[in-house]
Scaffold this motif. Structure first.
Motif, PDB file in Angstrom:
ATOM      1  N   GLU A  23      -4.427  12.260   7.674  1.00  0.00           N
ATOM      2  CA  GLU A  23      -5.576  12.272   8.044  1.00  0.00           C
ATOM      3  C   GLU A  23      -6.527  11.419   7.137  1.00  0.00           C
ATOM      4  O   GLU A  23      -7.690  10.772   7.668  1.00  0.00           O
ATOM      5  N   ASP A  24      -6.133  11.075   5.906  1.00  0.00           N
ATOM      6  CA  ASP A  24      -6.662  10.257   4.751  1.00  0.00           C
ATOM      7  C   ASP A  24      -6.525   8.776   5.552  1.00  0.00           C
ATOM      8  O   ASP A  24      -5.633   8.311   5.209  1.00  0.00           O
ATOM      9  N   PRO A  25      -7.782   7.973   5.757  1.00  0.00           N
ATOM     10  CA  PRO A  25      -7.547   6.791   6.112  1.00  0.00           C
ATOM     11  C   PRO A  25      -6.889   5.806   5.087  1.00  0.00           C
ATOM     12  O   PRO A  25      -6.092   4.810   5.356  1.00  0.00           O
ATOM     13  N   ASP A  26      -7.351   5.984   3.616  1.00  0.00           N
ATOM     14  CA  ASP A  26      -6.715   5.212   2.812  1.00  0.00           C
ATOM     15  C   ASP A  26      -5.189   5.441   2.901  1.00  0.00           C
ATOM     16  O   ASP A  26      -4.458   4.653   2.552  1.00  0.00           O
ATOM     17  N   LEU A  29      -3.460   3.715   5.634  1.00  0.00           N
ATOM     18  CA  LEU A  29      -3.172   2.277   5.131  1.00  0.00           C
ATOM     19  C   LEU A  29      -2.092   1.968   4.137  1.00  0.00           C
ATOM     20  O   LEU A  29      -1.509   0.960   4.353  1.00  0.00           O
ATOM     21  N   ALA A  30      -2.048   2.971   3.449  1.00  0.00           N
ATOM     22  CA  ALA A  30      -0.996   2.404   2.235  1.00  0.00           C
ATOM     23  C   ALA A  30       0.483   2.814   2.868  1.00  0.00           C
ATOM     24  O   ALA A  30       1.320   1.903   2.584  1.00  0.00           O
ATOM     25  N   LEU A  31       0.460   3.719   3.534  1.00  0.00           N
ATOM     26  CA  LEU A  31       1.810   4.089   4.281  1.00  0.00           C
ATOM     27  C   LEU A  31       2.306   2.776   5.255  1.00  0.00           C
ATOM     28  O   LEU A  31       3.404   2.381   5.140  1.00  0.00           O
ATOM     29  N   LEU A  32       1.139   2.438   6.144  1.00  0.00           N
ATOM     30  CA  LEU A  32       1.605   1.306   6.803  1.00  0.00           C
ATOM     31  C   LEU A  32       1.853  -0.093   6.219  1.00  0.00           C
ATOM     32  O   LEU A  32       2.774  -0.746   6.622  1.00  0.00           O
ATOM     33  N   ARG A  33       1.200  -0.069   4.872  1.00  0.00           N
ATOM     34  CA  ARG A  33       1.503  -1.550   4.027  1.00  0.00           C
ATOM     35  C   ARG A  33       2.927  -1.222   3.713  1.00  0.00           C
ATOM     36  O   ARG A  33       3.473  -2.245   3.232  1.00  0.00           O
TER      37      ARG A  33
END
Length: 51
Positions: A23-26, A29-33
């Motif tokens: 749920e945390d947007p940061d 993004l970290a996981l997708l990076r």
């Protein structure tokens, strides 16, 4: 397919599946990076095998 390509695809899949549950947007993004380079490596490996 080569074993390492399968491993990279599996790792990228796990990371994106985990990202979809966060749920945390940061953190999302970290996981997708983290998943991006693994997916890129698998695609490059598939291109090299096809050549």
């Amino acid at each position: 397919m080569s074993g390492w390509i399968d491993a990279e695809l599996a790792a990228a899949t796990r990371l994106t599946n985990t990202a979809s549950e966060v749920e945390d947007p940061d953190m999302l993004l970290a996981l997708l990076r983290l998943a991006g380079p693994r997916l890129e490596a698998a695609m490059m490996g598939a291109l090299l095998l096809a050549a």
